[in-house]
Design a protein around this motif. Structure first.
Motif, PDB file in Angstrom:
ATOM      1  N   ASP A   9     -49.930  29.546  27.333  1.00 54.39           N
ATOM      2  CA  ASP A   9     -49.471  29.884  28.644  1.00 54.39           C
ATOM      3  C   ASP A   9     -49.641  31.339  28.845  1.00 54.39           C
ATOM      4  O   ASP A   9     -48.884  32.349  28.445  1.00 54.39           O
TER       5      ASP A   9
ATOM      6  N   VAL B 169     -52.924  27.582  30.011  1.00 56.52           N
ATOM      7  CA  VAL B 169     -52.672  27.735  31.503  1.00 56.52           C
ATOM      8  C   VAL B 169     -52.846  29.131  31.548  1.00 56.52           C
ATOM      9  O   VAL B 169     -52.348  30.115  31.078  1.00 56.52           O
TER      10      VAL B 169
ATOM     11  N   ARG C 174     -56.028  25.104  32.869  1.00 52.56           N
ATOM     12  CA  ARG C 174     -56.093  24.761  34.219  1.00 52.56           C
ATOM     13  C   ARG C 174     -54.921  26.192  34.617  1.00 52.56           C
ATOM     14  O   ARG C 174     -54.580  27.105  33.719  1.00 52.56           O
TER      15      ARG C 174
ATOM     16  N   PRO D 122     -51.442  27.190  36.776  1.00 55.19           N
ATOM     17  CA  PRO D 122     -50.114  26.844  36.896  1.00 55.19           C
ATOM     18  C   PRO D 122     -50.037  25.807  38.089  1.00 55.19           C
ATOM     19  O   PRO D 122     -50.585  25.523  39.070  1.00 55.19           O
TER      20      PRO D 122
END
Length: 204
Positions: free
Chosen positions: A111, A136, A184, A186
């Motif tokens: 992330d 992410v 992707r 968030p």
């Protein structure tokens, strides 16, 4: 028999990107304009910069120049292995230029939404394996997935192609494995949580 995982490359062995070479070229030209190096030396160093393959090739070209922005330190390569319990990097963490993620049986989550990354490019070598790898990235960051090899799973790129100036390019390599690789931005819920955390930190 499983293939042996290659050892992470050292700092000097990491491959330089176009942005790395361009940054050094710009600094050399500024140094010549200031009279720090003559034109003959500029030509020599420019040729070396434009043909440099690794950070070790680039670093000496600006090491003797003051106010050096030189080559950004790519940091130590990071290796994450999902194994049985999974692995993750979330929150605020130091982003190196090269990350290897093995999904294993527990999965890996990377992330980048709260990190500060000055590197122009980050390579994420993702192997989906049994449980998959999820990446992410913030809105405005871009990803290149051309280096990911197919497998039984699926590569799902849910990002938008727009890249804001000054943001890094996430270059995905590796293979999707059985469980796949997802990259992707968030989700709506994650964005709400980010805003709450930013407000909480701003109130301190």
């Amino acid at each position: 028999m499983t293939a042996k995982t290659p050892e992470p490359a050292s700092w000097g062995e990491l491959r330089a990107s176009h942005s790395d070479r361009e940054a050094v070229v710009e600094q050399l030209r500024e140094a010549a304009a200031e009279g720090r190096i003559d034109l003959a030396e500029l030509d020599t160093r420019l040729e070396q910069a434009l043909t440099a393959k690794t950070f070790a090739d680039l670093a000496p070209l600006t090491a003797d120049l003051p106010r050096s922005v030189s080559v950004l330190d790519p940091g130590e390569p990071l290796v994450l292995k999902g194994s049985f319990h999974g692995a993750a990097r979330t929150g605020r963490w130091e982003v190196p230029a090269h990350i290897t993620a093995h999904g294993g049986m527990g999965g890996v989550r990377l992330d980048f939404t709260r990190v500060e990354c000055r590197l122009p490019e980050v390579e994420v070598e993702a192997y989906g394996e049994m449980a998959g790898v999820t990446v992410v990235i913030p809105e405005g960051w871009a990803v290149d997935t051309d280096g990911v090899e197919p497998g039984l799973g699926t590569l799902r790129d849910k990002t938008t192609p727009e890249r804001l100036p000054g943001t890094p390019l996430i270059r995905l390599t590796g293979s999707v494995g059985m469980a796949g690789v997802v990259v992707r931005h968030p989700s709506a819920r994650e964005r709400r949580l980010l805003k709450r955390e930013e407000k909480r930190e701003g109130g301190k």
